[in-house]
Design a protein around this motif. Structure first.
Motif, PDB file in Angstrom:
ATOM      1  N   THR A 186       0.853  -1.174   0.000  1.00 16.92           N
ATOM      2  CA  THR A 186       0.000   0.000   0.000  1.00 16.92           C
ATOM      3  C   THR A 186       0.893   1.229   0.000  1.00 16.92           C
ATOM      4  O   THR A 186       1.894   1.262   0.725  1.00 16.92           O
ATOM      5  CB  THR A 186      -0.875   0.010   1.279  1.00 16.92           C
ATOM      6  OG1 THR A 186      -1.674  -1.168   1.286  1.00 16.92           O
ATOM      7  CG2 THR A 186      -1.763   1.216   1.332  1.00 16.92           C
TER       8      THR A 186
ATOM      9  N   SER B 105       2.041  -5.595   3.294  1.00 18.30           N
ATOM     10  CA  SER B 105       0.811  -6.010   3.974  1.00 18.30           C
ATOM     11  C   SER B 105       1.073  -6.576   5.364  1.00 18.30           C
ATOM     12  O   SER B 105       0.184  -6.588   6.200  1.00 18.30           O
ATOM     13  CB  SER B 105       0.050  -7.025   3.128  1.00 18.30           C
ATOM     14  OG  SER B 105       0.843  -8.171   2.900  1.00 18.30           O
TER      15      SER B 105
ATOM     16  N   ARG C 187      -4.239   8.118   1.928  1.00 18.58           N
ATOM     17  CA  ARG C 187      -4.285   7.073   0.900  1.00 18.58           C
ATOM     18  C   ARG C 187      -5.581   7.281   0.141  1.00 18.58           C
ATOM     19  O   ARG C 187      -6.668   7.126   0.699  1.00 18.58           O
ATOM     20  CB  ARG C 187      -4.249   5.696   1.511  1.00 18.58           C
ATOM     21  CG  ARG C 187      -4.339   4.605   0.466  1.00 18.58           C
ATOM     22  CD  ARG C 187      -4.105   3.246   1.100  1.00 18.58           C
ATOM     23  NE  ARG C 187      -4.228   2.237   0.086  1.00 18.58           N
ATOM     24  CZ  ARG C 187      -5.151   1.288   0.095  1.00 18.58           C
ATOM     25  NH1 ARG C 187      -6.003   1.205   1.089  1.00 18.58           N
ATOM     26  NH2 ARG C 187      -5.205   0.413  -0.871  1.00 18.58           N
TER      27      ARG C 187
ATOM     28  N   GLU D 128      -6.643  -2.844   2.162  1.00 19.74           N
ATOM     29  CA  GLU D 128      -6.914  -2.898   0.733  1.00 19.74           C
ATOM     30  C   GLU D 128      -8.409  -2.686   0.512  1.00 19.74           C
ATOM     31  O   GLU D 128      -9.216  -3.170   1.307  1.00 19.74           O
ATOM     32  CB  GLU D 128      -6.495  -4.253   0.157  1.00 19.74           C
ATOM     33  CG  GLU D 128      -5.010  -4.478   0.181  1.00 19.74           C
ATOM     34  CD  GLU D 128      -4.242  -3.479  -0.652  1.00 19.74           C
ATOM     35  OE1 GLU D 128      -4.708  -3.120  -1.744  1.00 19.74           O
ATOM     36  OE2 GLU D 128      -3.184  -3.035  -0.193  1.00 19.74           O
TER      37      GLU D 128
END
Length: 129
Positions: free
Chosen positions: A3, A64, A92, A116
């Protein structure tokens, strides 16, 4: 899966210096360092009348396996070392979280930021700073 999160520091006279300090701190952290890669970047294109780019964010790519608790605690610890405690904002996409500590609410907010899309993630509420 990784991410990418934009990190901004405000409430300080020299945000770029504070970003450099935070990036060094995160890289040196035993829990965060191996799971995160950050680079200083500009959030806007360079101004034609200025030399270079204004470095005002860290583009942080996190694996992750990094928990929200680990990231929140590391940022909280770094903030605690500063003479004047800056605000740290993580972004984000359209989701933005301002870190003011490493309490359970902040950890939950960072977990949502790191999750996610379409995937539920429960933060590890086991630690506090």
């Amino acid at each position: 899966m990784s991410t990418t999160i934009q990190v901004r520091v405000t409430g300080t006279a020299d945000p770029e210096d504070e970003l450099r300090s935070l990036l060094r701190w995160l890289k040196a952290d035993d829990e965060v360092g191996p799971s995160a890669h950050g680079v200083l970047a500009g959030s806007a294109p360079p101004h034609p009348e200025h030399m270079g780019t204004l470095l005002d964010i860290i583009s942080l790519t996190v694996a992750s396996g990094l928990s929200a608790t680990q990231l929140a605690v590391a940022i909280g610890q770094w903030r605690g070392t500063r003479r004047r405690t800056p605000d740290v904002t993580l972004r984000r996409g359209d989701t933005e979280v301002t870190v003011t500590g490493a309490d359970a609410g902040t950890v939950r907010a960072i977990a949502e930021l790191m999750a996610e899309p379409g995937r539920e993630e429960r933060p590890d509420d086991g630690g506090t700073a």
